[in-house]
Design a protein around this motif. Sequence first.
Motif: not given
Lengths: 328, 327
Positions: B32, B36, B40, B43, B291-292, B295
Motif C-alpha cells: 500500500a 500510494l 502521489n 505521500f 492516501g485517499l 488522491t
Amino acid sequence: MTAVTLVSAEVSPRRRLKVLASQEALLAIAVIGLAIAVGLYNPRFLAARNLSDVLLGNAYIAVAAVGMSIVIVSGNIDISVGALIGVLATISGTLAVNGAPIVVAWLAALVAGVVVMALQGVIIAYLRIPAIVVTLGMLSILKGGLISLTGGKWITDLPDSFHLADIELFGMLPFPVFLMIAVTILAALWMRYSASGRAIYAVGGNAEAARLCGISQPRTIVMVFALHGLFAGAAALLYATQLRVIQSTVPPNLELTIITASVVGGVSILGGVGTVVGSTLAAVLIAEIASALVFIDVSPYWIRAVQGVLILVTVIADILRRRRMAGA
Amino acid sequence: MSEIPLPQAAKRVMPWWLLRHETMLAVILLIALIGLGSMNSRFLTLDNLLNQGRLTTEVGLIALPMTFIIITGGIDLSVGSIVGLCAILLGYSWKVFGFPLPLAIGFSLFIGGVAGFLNGIVITRVKVPPLIMTIATLALYRGLAEGISQARSVRGYPEWFYFIGQDNLFGVPAQLWLLLIAIVVTAIVLDRTTFGRTLYAIGNNETAARFSGLPVDRVKLIIYTLSGLMAGLSACVLVSRVTTTRSDMGIGYELDVIAAVVLGGTSIFGGIGTIWGTVVGLAMIQLLKNGLALTGVKGDATIVVIGTVLILSTLVASSLQRRREGV
C-alpha cells in the motif's frame, strides 16, 4: 449466559406476563405522571398543541423502536438504523422531487430498508459476524456514503402529495400517530401469537434449544432484520414527510434514542424477553421528557445525558430483577 | 459466543499463525505504501509520514487498551464520548473553575479514569454485557459533555500547552513519543506478564479462567479503567493539537479504534490478538485515510472505506479461523 437462559426458562408464563405488564404499566404511569407534574409547574406544557407536537414529531422514533425491539429480542443489536433512516428519507425525497410517482417514492424507502437490513442479517446469521461489527461498519458506510454523494444538500420543493405525515384519518387522527399505534398493535399480536413471532423469543432466549426445536436460527435472524428494515423504511417516511425539507444528512445519534426506547420499554438486552408495547410507551416518554426539559427551564442539551441514565437504570434493574427471580 | 466448543481454545494461541497474520498485514502495508507513493509524490516523504503519525496518536492511544478489552471478548463503545467529556472538562475546569492548567489536565485524566471505572464496575459487578453498558455510557458521557458545555467552546490556552500536540521532540512529533512509550509498555504487559496472559485466558474461556483462580473481575476492572484513562490522555493531546475544546470531539472514534484493532488481527470473539497487530492496523487505517485524501477523496468517503474494511477484515479473519479449525 447459561445461567440467565435457564432462569428465563424456569419462569412461568403467567409470572413473566405479570413482570412485563408491570413494566408497561410503570411506563404508562410515568408518561401520565410526568405530564401532570410538568403541567403543574408550567401549564403551557399541557396545551393540546404541545402534546400533539410531541406525539407527531416523535412517532417515527416509536415505529423504528418497534423494529429495534424485535432485533434485541432476537439477541442482536443494530446501531446503523439512524444512518439508514437518513439515507432512506433522502432516497424517497430525491425520487419525489425528480418526478417519480409518489407511491414509488414511498415504496422505494420501504424496499431499500428491507434490502439493506436483510443484507446485514445475512452477514450476521450466515457468516456469523457479530451484529455490533456489521452494524458499526454499515453505520459508517451509510453515513459517509450519504454525505459524500449529496454533499448534505437540502431537498426542497417536495410535492404536496408526498407529505404522508399531513394526512389525517377520519379528519382527526394524524397518520403518524395512527401508524405508530397500528404498527405497535400488529407487531405485538404477531410476536405473541404467531409461530414465527414466537421463534424470535426462542432464538433470543436459548439459541441451542431453539435449534433442537427445529427453528432455523439464521433464517429467523434474517427475517428479524428484514422486518426491522421495513419499520425503518416506514419511520424514514414519517421523518421525511413531517417537514417541508429533507436534510440529506444522518440525524445525529438517532440510533441511541431508538435503542433507549427499546431498552427502557422493557426489552431485555440479554434477548428472549420484551414486548413492543413497552417500547412505544418508552418512545413517547422520552419525547415527553425532551419537551418537558424546555418547559421546566432546563437546557435541552441535557437530553442525551438523561437518555444515558435511563438506559443504565433500566438495564441494571432488569439484571437485578432476573437475579432475584433466579434466587427465589 | 457460548456455542464455541472448548478444544479450540488450545489451538487458538498458535504462535506461527499470529506471526503469519502480522507478516501478511505488514506485506499489505508495504504494498500500500509503495502503491500510494507511486501515485502521489508527496505521500512517501518523511514529513508526511511523521505528520500522519501525529494524526494517528489520538486514536492509537485508545486502540492499545481496546486491544486488551477485545482480547478478553469485551468491547468499549464509549471511548469517543469519554474523549468528548474529558476535553470539555479540561477546558471547563481551566476556564470556569480557574484551575491551573496542569491541574486541569490531571482532573481531566482523572475523570477519564472514573468514566472507565464506572464502565468496569457495572460490567463486573452487575454483569451488564460490555456492549450494552458502553452504549449506555456512550449516550451518558456525550450527554454530560453537551450538558456541561452547553455547546460552547473553550479556546485561548497558554502557549506551552500546545507543545505536546504541535511541536517536535528530537525531530519527531511530541505526541508520537507518548504513543511509542504506550506501545512498548502495553506490548510488554500483554506478552510478558501474568496480567497479559490472564487477558488471553479470559478471552478463551472465562469460566475456566475463573475456576483456575485468576482474578477475572479485577483484571476486567483494570482494563476498562485504563481505557477511560487513555481516552482522557487522548483528549488532552487532541485539545493541544487543535487548540480548542468542543463537546463533539471524539465522535466516531470508536469506529477507527475498533477497525484498527480488528484489522490488526485481534479476534472480535476474544482470545487472539497482539499489540503489534494493532500498531500495523493503526498505520494501515491512517495511511488509507491519507492516501485517499491525497488522491482527492473527501473525508466523508473515507469513513465508507473504513466501515467496509472493518466488516471485510472480520469476515476474512473469521473464515480463516474456521478453516483452520476445520469447522
